[in-house]
Design an enzyme around this catalytic site. Sequence first.
Site, PDB file in Angstrom:
ATOM      1  N   ASP A   1       0.813  -1.224   0.000  1.00 32.93           N
ATOM      2  CA  ASP A   1       0.000   0.000   0.000  1.00 32.93           C
ATOM      3  C   ASP A   1       0.843   1.271   0.000  1.00 32.93           C
ATOM      4  OD1 ASP A   1      -2.324  -1.590   0.143  1.00 32.93           O
ATOM      5  OD2 ASP A   1      -2.046  -1.765   2.317  1.00 32.93           O
TER       6      ASP A   1
ATOM      7  N   GLY B   1       0.252   1.585  -7.171  1.00 29.83           N
ATOM      8  CA  GLY B   1      -0.712   1.754  -8.262  1.00 29.83           C
ATOM      9  C   GLY B   1      -0.556   3.086  -8.969  1.00 29.83           C
TER      10      GLY B   1
ATOM     11  N   GLY C   1      -4.456  -4.449  -3.755  1.00 31.13           N
ATOM     12  CA  GLY C   1      -5.459  -3.412  -3.967  1.00 31.13           C
ATOM     13  C   GLY C   1      -4.763  -2.130  -4.338  1.00 31.13           C
ATOM     14  N   HIS C   2      -4.910  -1.751  -5.603  1.00 36.61           N
ATOM     15  CA  HIS C   2      -4.324  -0.497  -6.050  1.00 36.61           C
ATOM     16  C   HIS C   2      -5.441   0.493  -6.321  1.00 36.61           C
ATOM     17  CE1 HIS C   2      -0.579  -2.441  -6.424  1.00 36.61           C
ATOM     18  NE2 HIS C   2      -0.833  -3.079  -7.535  1.00 36.61           N
TER      19      HIS C   2
ATOM     20  N   GLN D   1       1.802  -6.000  -3.125  1.00 36.95           N
ATOM     21  CA  GLN D   1       2.325  -6.143  -1.751  1.00 36.95           C
ATOM     22  C   GLN D   1       3.659  -5.391  -1.586  1.00 36.95           C
ATOM     23  OE1 GLN D   1       1.235  -9.506  -3.233  1.00 36.95           O
ATOM     24  NE2 GLN D   1      -0.754  -8.781  -2.604  1.00 36.95           N
TER      25      GLN D   1
ATOM     26  N   THR E   1      -8.676  -3.512  -0.369  1.00 39.10           N
ATOM     27  CA  THR E   1      -9.278  -4.831  -0.550  1.00 39.10           C
ATOM     28  C   THR E   1     -10.210  -5.183   0.607  1.00 39.10           C
ATOM     29  OG1 THR E   1      -7.363  -5.534  -1.807  1.00 39.10           O
ATOM     30  CG2 THR E   1      -8.722  -7.291  -0.942  1.00 39.10           C
TER      31      THR E   1
ATOM     32  N   ARG F   1      -9.948  -2.480   5.999  1.00 43.30           N
ATOM     33  CA  ARG F   1      -9.434  -2.426   7.376  1.00 43.30           C
ATOM     34  C   ARG F   1      -8.599  -1.173   7.611  1.00 43.30           C
ATOM     35  NH1 ARG F   1      -6.244  -8.005   7.911  1.00 43.30           N
ATOM     36  NH2 ARG F   1      -5.964  -7.656   5.682  1.00 43.30           N
ATOM     37  N   PRO F   2      -8.712  -0.546   8.827  1.00 40.81           N
ATOM     38  CA  PRO F   2      -7.818   0.578   9.117  1.00 40.81           C
ATOM     39  C   PRO F   2      -6.376   0.090   9.118  1.00 40.81           C
ATOM     40  CG  PRO F   2      -9.215   0.072  11.027  1.00 40.81           C
ATOM     41  CD  PRO F   2      -9.616  -0.865   9.924  1.00 40.81           C
TER      42      PRO F   2
END
Length: 427
Positions: A13, A17, A40-41, A223, A299, A302-303
């Site tokens: 994160d 992306g 998750g991008h 990742q 994705t 979540r915090p």
Amino acid sequence: MSTVVIVGAQWGDEGKGKVIDYLANEADVVVRGQGGNNAGHTVVVGDKKYALHLIPSGILNEGTINVIGNGVVFDPEGFLKEVEGLRAQGISTDSICVSDRAHIVFPYHREIDRLAEEARGVDQIGTTKKGIGPSYMDKVERSGIRMCDFIDPEIFEPIFRKQIEAKNKIITQIYGGTALDAEEMIKTYTAYAAQVKPFVTDASVVVYDALRAGKKVLLEGAQGTLLDLDYGTYPYVTSSHPTAGGFTIGSGIGPNEIGEVVGITKAYTTRVGKGPFVTELDDEVGERIRIAGHEFGTTTGRPRRCGWLDTVIVKYSARVNGMTCIALMLLDVLTGFETVKICTGYQYGDTVIEHFPASLNVLSKCEPIYETFPGWTEDLSACRSYEELPENAKRYIDRIEALVGVPVKIVSVGPKRSETIIRGSIY
Ligand code: GDP
Ligand code: IMO
Ligand code: MG
């Protein structure tokens, strides 16, 4: 050399992306070589926001070929949903090629992921429950189902049936779960296979031909280094190799093809999931970073846990990836802090640790050694060159370069494509 690898330098994160999308503008081919739809991008183009999971970020650039390589674990359901979502937004998906050697993620992988996490109790890894670990387990155990067999109706049904039977035993007899409906799954996945088939090819050949033709190839990491199966904070890692070396295997090219290795690094540190995190801020400063940086998972929602920048980690990433430059992301999030801190080493009892340790027991007992810098209050989002940045922001960047020993070639000052400072050519 026209091949660029994008790796996350921290726990994922980092803003990969955005950089991938930015560089994909110039790339002819963008390749995913590991992971699956656990990634998750978020890419912002104009006023539109796109959340991508499995499909390479080059999809938003017309004319770019987007490859899902053999090292990826491929979830047909997730893929087809993503394809549908992109098409609904008017984005063509014709440029997607999927490797015939990629392994498939099935519902039993997701179910076993969920049940195994539950069974771990307090020792949960905090996986995305996308079935990534169980799918790679099958691959390594040599019982996985590859794309070439998935799309071959003659081969698929019997091997799938056998796998469902074996996995239902694990689900019911080991975890006490409910068996999955074999007939339903066979029907659904046979239909998915037909829909996926037009995208499938020998992806390594696509990449190789592009390289031979002198095209620009961008290898898109998901990742981050600290989630790598070997280099990460094991067992709180993912089940693939999101480091530069992983890409040669995952995309089918030789290591000598790789030119630039760009380490995507947040101006601070975050992580989702469990495991020790030396610079974690469990206070209002951490909360302020979380709010300012919108640090909630793409994705899972979540915090994310937040803390100051840790150069023990970034130095380690630079070493194990052969990082040639840094893209420093989300610098704007630190605007308004009276002081900002950089961790330069770990205090472990009487000793100072400079190299990221393997042992989580050691790591959990480390205290951060900080250098403190005066902050800045100016809005960075309009800055388009290093010179335009406030003096204190420049000092922060300079210190990171000196500590890590790698140049910061990209500085990102906002989520949009335009909010980017380029300090040197990448290709
Ligand atoms: P990835 O998984 O490494 O691609 O990163 P994510 O997309 O999960 O998380 C990064 C988030 O930061 C996304 O929401 C981006 O839109 C956003 N982002 C990227 N660069 C910047 C930046 O320089 N400033 C700000 N404020 N947000 C950014
Ligand atoms: P991007 O590409 C952050 C973490 C999970 C968990 C561990 C294992 O957006 O950077 P898995 O489902 O892969 O078996 O989970 O890895 N994880 C990520 N953390 N960003 C990601 O992807 C992640 N993908 C997996 O939270 O701790
Ligand atoms: Mg992400």
